[in-house]
Design a protein around this motif. Sequence first.
Motif, mmCIF file in Angstrom:
data_model
loop_
_atom_site.group_PDB
_atom_site.id
_atom_site.type_symbol
_atom_site.label_atom_id
_atom_site.label_comp_id
_atom_site.label_asym_id
_atom_site.label_seq_id
_atom_site.Cartn_x
_atom_site.Cartn_y
_atom_site.Cartn_z
ATOM 1 N N GLY A 130 25.786 60.934 -61.081
ATOM 2 C CA GLY A 130 27.027 61.634 -60.782
ATOM 3 C C GLY A 130 28.301 60.857 -61.047
ATOM 4 O O GLY A 130 29.396 61.310 -60.714
ATOM 5 N N VAL A 131 28.180 59.677 -61.669
ATOM 6 C CA VAL A 131 29.367 58.880 -61.988
ATOM 7 C C VAL A 131 29.966 59.360 -63.310
ATOM 8 O O VAL A 131 29.248 59.566 -64.290
ATOM 9 N N LYS A 132 31.259 59.539 -63.353
ATOM 10 C CA LYS A 132 31.955 59.983 -64.562
ATOM 11 C C LYS A 132 32.296 58.790 -65.436
ATOM 12 O O LYS A 132 32.866 57.796 -64.967
ATOM 13 N N ILE A 133 31.944 58.881 -66.718
ATOM 14 C CA ILE A 133 32.297 57.839 -67.681
ATOM 15 C C ILE A 133 33.162 58.464 -68.770
ATOM 16 O O ILE A 133 32.754 59.447 -69.405
ATOM 17 N N LEU A 134 34.342 57.905 -68.974
ATOM 18 C CA LEU A 134 35.227 58.342 -70.061
ATOM 19 C C LEU A 134 34.942 57.469 -71.276
ATOM 20 O O LEU A 134 35.465 56.355 -71.398
ATOM 21 N N PHE A 135 34.062 57.940 -72.166
ATOM 22 C CA PHE A 135 33.771 57.197 -73.392
ATOM 23 C C PHE A 135 34.915 57.374 -74.390
ATOM 24 O O PHE A 135 35.772 58.239 -74.238
ATOM 25 N N ASP A 136 34.909 56.512 -75.411
ATOM 26 C CA ASP A 136 35.891 56.635 -76.492
ATOM 27 C C ASP A 136 37.310 56.548 -75.946
ATOM 28 O O ASP A 136 38.227 57.197 -76.447
ATOM 29 N N SER A 137 37.486 55.717 -74.906
ATOM 30 C CA SER A 137 38.784 55.630 -74.218
ATOM 31 C C SER A 137 39.169 54.167 -74.035
ATOM 32 O O SER A 137 38.494 53.426 -73.321
ATOM 33 N N GLU A 138 40.259 53.784 -74.653
ATOM 34 C CA GLU A 138 40.704 52.392 -74.646
ATOM 35 C C GLU A 138 41.837 52.186 -73.647
ATOM 36 O O GLU A 138 42.791 52.963 -73.598
ATOM 37 N N VAL A 139 41.724 51.128 -72.855
ATOM 38 C CA VAL A 139 42.796 50.771 -71.927
ATOM 39 C C VAL A 139 43.957 50.188 -72.720
ATOM 40 O O VAL A 139 43.788 49.222 -73.479
ATOM 41 N N ILE A 140 45.130 50.778 -72.579
ATOM 42 C CA ILE A 140 46.295 50.269 -73.314
ATOM 43 C C ILE A 140 47.332 49.646 -72.385
ATOM 44 O O ILE A 140 48.216 48.918 -72.842
ATOM 45 N N HIS A 141 47.234 49.929 -71.076
ATOM 46 C CA HIS A 141 48.200 49.331 -70.150
ATOM 47 C C HIS A 141 47.649 49.406 -68.726
ATOM 48 O O HIS A 141 47.066 50.404 -68.329
ATOM 49 N N VAL A 142 47.836 48.305 -67.999
ATOM 50 C CA VAL A 142 47.470 48.273 -66.579
ATOM 51 C C VAL A 142 48.663 47.752 -65.800
ATOM 52 O O VAL A 142 49.264 46.736 -66.164
ATOM 53 N N GLU A 143 49.007 48.460 -64.733
ATOM 54 C CA GLU A 143 50.142 48.048 -63.885
ATOM 55 C C GLU A 143 49.667 48.016 -62.432
ATOM 56 O O GLU A 143 49.109 48.993 -61.929
ATOM 57 N N PHE A 144 49.876 46.888 -61.780
ATOM 58 C CA PHE A 144 49.463 46.741 -60.386
ATOM 59 C C PHE A 144 50.665 46.886 -59.460
ATOM 60 O O PHE A 144 51.753 46.400 -59.758
ATOM 61 N N LYS A 145 50.445 47.537 -58.335
ATOM 62 C CA LYS A 145 51.421 47.595 -57.259
ATOM 63 C C LYS A 145 50.660 47.235 -55.994
ATOM 64 O O LYS A 145 49.988 48.068 -55.401
ATOM 65 N N GLY A 146 50.770 45.951 -55.611
ATOM 66 C CA GLY A 146 49.888 45.448 -54.570
ATOM 67 C C GLY A 146 48.479 45.449 -55.118
ATOM 68 O O GLY A 146 48.237 45.025 -56.257
ATOM 69 N N SER A 147 47.531 45.957 -54.349
ATOM 70 C CA SER A 147 46.156 46.024 -54.837
ATOM 71 C C SER A 147 45.862 47.334 -55.574
ATOM 72 O O SER A 147 44.835 47.462 -56.231
ATOM 73 N N SER A 148 46.769 48.292 -55.467
ATOM 74 C CA SER A 148 46.591 49.552 -56.181
ATOM 75 C C SER A 148 47.015 49.388 -57.641
ATOM 76 O O SER A 148 47.795 48.495 -57.980
ATOM 77 N N SER A 149 46.503 50.252 -58.494
ATOM 78 C CA SER A 149 46.800 50.114 -59.914
ATOM 79 C C SER A 149 46.982 51.462 -60.580
ATOM 80 O O SER A 149 46.480 52.489 -60.119
ATOM 81 N N LYS A 150 47.712 51.420 -61.689
ATOM 82 C CA LYS A 150 47.871 52.578 -62.566
ATOM 83 C C LYS A 150 47.473 52.113 -63.962
ATOM 84 O O LYS A 150 48.057 51.167 -64.501
ATOM 85 N N THR A 151 46.466 52.762 -64.522
ATOM 86 C CA THR A 151 45.933 52.371 -65.824
ATOM 87 C C THR A 151 46.096 53.531 -66.802
ATOM 88 O O THR A 151 45.755 54.670 -66.484
ATOM 89 N N ILE A 152 46.610 53.221 -67.986
ATOM 90 C CA ILE A 152 46.760 54.227 -69.032
ATOM 91 C C ILE A 152 45.674 53.978 -70.079
ATOM 92 O O ILE A 152 45.537 52.860 -70.584
ATOM 93 N N VAL A 153 44.893 55.013 -70.373
ATOM 94 C CA VAL A 153 43.875 54.910 -71.416
ATOM 95 C C VAL A 153 44.146 55.964 -72.478
ATOM 96 O O VAL A 153 44.723 57.025 -72.201
ATOM 97 N N ARG A 154 43.704 55.653 -73.701
ATOM 98 C CA ARG A 154 43.929 56.557 -74.836
ATOM 99 C C ARG A 154 42.614 56.746 -75.576
ATOM 100 O O ARG A 154 41.936 55.769 -75.910
ATOM 101 N N ASN A 155 42.244 58.009 -75.829
ATOM 102 C CA ASN A 155 41.022 58.245 -76.590
ATOM 103 C C ASN A 155 41.336 58.295 -78.084
ATOM 104 O O ASN A 155 42.499 58.167 -78.495
ATOM 105 N N SER A 156 40.313 58.484 -78.908
ATOM 106 C CA SER A 156 40.508 58.414 -80.363
ATOM 107 C C SER A 156 41.331 59.579 -80.900
ATOM 108 O O SER A 156 41.815 59.536 -82.040
ATOM 109 N N ASN A 157 41.498 60.626 -80.100
ATOM 110 C CA ASN A 157 42.369 61.746 -80.491
ATOM 111 C C ASN A 157 43.826 61.510 -80.111
ATOM 112 O O ASN A 157 44.688 62.357 -80.357
ATOM 113 N N GLY A 158 44.094 60.353 -79.497
ATOM 114 C CA GLY A 158 45.452 60.028 -79.089
ATOM 115 C C GLY A 158 45.840 60.586 -77.733
ATOM 116 O O GLY A 158 46.995 60.432 -77.305
#
Length: 412
Positions: free
Chosen positions: A120-148
């Motif tokens: 039941g775990v979701k995996i986003l394949f074909d998805s590259e991490v392009i930016h990670v931003e931390f605010k304390g221990s929480s984070s916001k991550t931007i990923v981009r797939n091959s379709n942009g």
Amino acid sequence: MKKEISEILIIGAGPSGMVSASYLHNQGIKVLVVEKSVFPRFQIGESLIPQCMDNLEEAGLLEAVKVAGFQKKFGARFIKDEKIGEFDFSEKYGNGWDWTWQVPRADFDNCLAEEVQRKGVKILFDSEVIHVEFKGSSSKTIVRNSNGELTEIQADFIIDSSGFGRVLAKQLQLEAPPQIAAHSSIFTHIEEPDRPKGKEGELITFEVLETQVWFWYFPFSNGNSSLGFVAPTKWFENYSKDPEVAMKEMIGKLKFYKHRFEAYEYLFKPIKVDNISRNVIQLYGDGFVLTGNSAEFLDPVFSSGVSFATASGLLAAKLIIKERNGTKVNWEIEYVNYIKQGVHVFSTYVKEWYSGNLQKIIFHPTPNLEIKKQICAVLAGYVWDEANPFVRKHDQIIKNLSKLIELEEASN
């Protein structure tokens, strides 16, 4: 932009990430995995060691791998000229698994990922991490797939299991000089229809050409085999710049295996990886932890990669659960010190292999059987068992035993 929210974000769907994901999911934690590749995908690191079986079992993944029918690995053989040193994991010191597998990693990694998704775990394949931003221990991550297409992922904590992608190590500038001297590797696969029957066609073998130059042969249950060389980076300058020509030239230097492989066509153009060891200045920070090869990789000799990847992935998941249950975790002591303790032991054996000291012991014509059992336990990955003197005294015991062998040889 799509948005996802998860308690834990795992970067990378290799063995380390899948062990973390499975363990956390089994404990009721919401996990999201991001993977740059589309599975199945080729990956090196095809020979496992028994300690990783403990990790797969605790993560709830072992049975799925058993069903896959990979080639069982019961030990390993080392060959140098006319000398042979063979280790049987069933004859090791202490407790623990006495077998494991040698695997095409595309199939092995896909098996783990499919089982984690089945849970039941979701995996986003074909998805590259392009930016990670931390605010304390929480984070916001931007990923981009091959379709942009972009996806923003909010998470309470990130486990970076991105392997040689080393996502956070690069983004947070955590790279450090490796512990092991600069070695490189070249490797390919062959289809081997006339493979010898029985043990000769099943046993992984390392043939040593020079003290710091060695060849591997890993037979798989699907009829294919992995061939590769590891050597100081400068050694490869002696061969053609064309990887296929170079591979054939190197195979021509073998003694034991020379005529067995020289006529085969390669299933893919040999891949060369330069300066294979990796290291970082820190393994964790506020809101993240590095596991597996995204943290550190020693060397292919003795096949420790998947074992440390799964061990670190499992431990990271356990500590996250502990922290979420309200118990304060000292990541430096409970994670860093523990992982580095095992890495330090194994790195001693890697260094002493390349110094030649360990090779003197492995190729001794009349080995002490108790010593051989204790070394075998280390090669099986049980590097945290300090009841074993070859773990507890690893810093000096190989050097001292090598000197005794030298004295013995001089007296004879």
